[in-house]
Design a protein around this motif. Structure first.
Motif, PDB file in Angstrom:
ATOM      1  N   LEU A 180     -20.006  -4.136   4.811  1.00 63.21           N
ATOM      2  CA  LEU A 180     -19.312  -4.970   3.830  1.00 63.21           C
ATOM      3  C   LEU A 180     -17.962  -5.448   4.362  1.00 63.21           C
ATOM      4  CD1 LEU A 180     -20.042  -3.190   0.431  1.00 63.21           C
ATOM      5  CD2 LEU A 180     -21.137  -5.222   1.391  1.00 63.21           C
ATOM      6  N   ARG A 181     -17.257  -4.610   5.069  1.00 58.59           N
ATOM      7  CA  ARG A 181     -15.950  -4.982   5.615  1.00 58.59           C
ATOM      8  C   ARG A 181     -16.078  -6.171   6.565  1.00 58.59           C
ATOM      9  NH1 ARG A 181     -11.533  -4.529   3.534  1.00 58.59           N
ATOM     10  NH2 ARG A 181     -11.261  -2.310   3.541  1.00 58.59           N
ATOM     11  N   SER A 182     -17.212  -6.314   7.233  1.00 63.84           N
ATOM     12  CA  SER A 182     -17.410  -7.404   8.195  1.00 63.84           C
ATOM     13  C   SER A 182     -17.721  -8.745   7.524  1.00 63.84           C
ATOM     14  CB  SER A 182     -18.531  -7.046   9.175  1.00 63.84           C
ATOM     15  OG  SER A 182     -19.794  -7.079   8.519  1.00 63.84           O
ATOM     16  N   ILE A 183     -17.936  -8.739   6.215  1.00 67.93           N
ATOM     17  CA  ILE A 183     -18.240  -9.963   5.470  1.00 67.93           C
ATOM     18  C   ILE A 183     -16.942 -10.523   4.907  1.00 67.93           C
ATOM     19  CG2 ILE A 183     -19.482 -10.880   3.453  1.00 67.93           C
ATOM     20  CD1 ILE A 183     -21.531  -8.576   3.955  1.00 67.93           C
ATOM     21  N   PRO A 184     -16.643 -11.803   5.163  1.00 65.59           N
ATOM     22  CA  PRO A 184     -15.363 -12.376   4.725  1.00 65.59           C
ATOM     23  C   PRO A 184     -15.017 -12.114   3.262  1.00 65.59           C
ATOM     24  CG  PRO A 184     -16.460 -13.906   6.185  1.00 65.59           C
ATOM     25  CD  PRO A 184     -17.430 -12.779   5.933  1.00 65.59           C
ATOM     26  N   LEU A 185     -15.980 -12.144   2.376  1.00 65.08           N
ATOM     27  CA  LEU A 185     -15.734 -11.914   0.959  1.00 65.08           C
ATOM     28  C   LEU A 185     -15.068 -10.560   0.707  1.00 65.08           C
ATOM     29  CD1 LEU A 185     -16.170 -12.809  -2.029  1.00 65.08           C
ATOM     30  CD2 LEU A 185     -18.405 -11.673  -1.889  1.00 65.08           C
ATOM     31  N   PHE A 186     -15.402  -9.570   1.507  1.00 68.40           N
ATOM     32  CA  PHE A 186     -14.906  -8.210   1.318  1.00 68.40           C
ATOM     33  C   PHE A 186     -13.838  -7.797   2.330  1.00 68.40           C
ATOM     34  CE2 PHE A 186     -19.340  -8.276  -0.178  1.00 68.40           C
ATOM     35  CZ  PHE A 186     -19.137  -7.938  -1.501  1.00 68.40           C
ATOM     36  N   ALA A 187     -13.583  -8.623   3.322  1.00 73.77           N
ATOM     37  CA  ALA A 187     -12.721  -8.255   4.448  1.00 73.77           C
ATOM     38  C   ALA A 187     -11.304  -7.883   4.041  1.00 73.77           C
ATOM     39  CB  ALA A 187     -12.690  -9.381   5.478  1.00 73.77           C
ATOM     40  N   GLU A 188     -10.766  -8.523   3.017  1.00 70.54           N
ATOM     41  CA  GLU A 188      -9.371  -8.299   2.639  1.00 70.54           C
ATOM     42  C   GLU A 188      -9.191  -7.326   1.473  1.00 70.54           C
ATOM     43  OE1 GLU A 188      -6.924  -9.508   4.536  1.00 70.54           O
ATOM     44  OE2 GLU A 188      -8.504 -10.381   5.781  1.00 70.54           O
ATOM     45  N   LEU A 189     -10.279  -6.768   0.967  1.00 64.20           N
ATOM     46  CA  LEU A 189     -10.157  -5.808  -0.137  1.00 64.20           C
ATOM     47  C   LEU A 189      -9.430  -4.552   0.315  1.00 64.20           C
ATOM     48  CD1 LEU A 189     -13.610  -5.723  -1.968  1.00 64.20           C
ATOM     49  CD2 LEU A 189     -11.452  -6.604  -2.834  1.00 64.20           C
ATOM     50  N   ALA A 190      -8.695  -3.966  -0.592  1.00 63.61           N
ATOM     51  CA  ALA A 190      -8.074  -2.673  -0.307  1.00 63.61           C
ATOM     52  C   ALA A 190      -9.180  -1.665  -0.007  1.00 63.61           C
ATOM     53  CB  ALA A 190      -7.254  -2.207  -1.514  1.00 63.61           C
ATOM     54  N   GLU A 191      -8.905  -0.735   0.889  1.00 63.04           N
ATOM     55  CA  GLU A 191      -9.905   0.255   1.267  1.00 63.04           C
ATOM     56  C   GLU A 191     -10.430   1.007   0.051  1.00 63.04           C
ATOM     57  OE1 GLU A 191     -10.407   4.259   3.960  1.00 63.04           O
ATOM     58  OE2 GLU A 191      -8.915   2.774   4.577  1.00 63.04           O
TER      59      GLU A 191
END
Length: 71
Positions: free
Chosen positions: A5-16
């Motif tokens: 999910l972290r590698s997908i732009p939609l989720f890349a900037e979410l807080a851990e």
């Protein structure tokens, strides 16, 4: 799942912490070709992230099926 999910732009900037909360609710499923993921009128109680394969969106008006999207 976290790294996927972290590698997908939609989720890349979410807080851990937010991404980990999402991952805790994720269920990974695999469908066979032609298998239906959901049908019109089903309860909208889930979100889907397609990570591979092909998707078709088909509407059945009772007389015929019409393909709206897909490849």
């Amino acid at each position: 799942m976290f790294e996927r999910l972290r590698s997908i732009p939609l989720f890349a900037e979410l807080a851990e912490s937010d991404l980990r909360r999402i991952c805790a609710d994720v269920s990974e499923i695999e469908l066979a070709p032609g298998e239906v993921l959901f049908s019109e009128g089903d309860e909208g109680d889930a979100a889907f992230l397609i990570v591979g394969g092909e998707v078709e969106v088909v509407v059945d008006d009772g007389r015929r099926e019409t393909r709206l999207a897909g490849r």
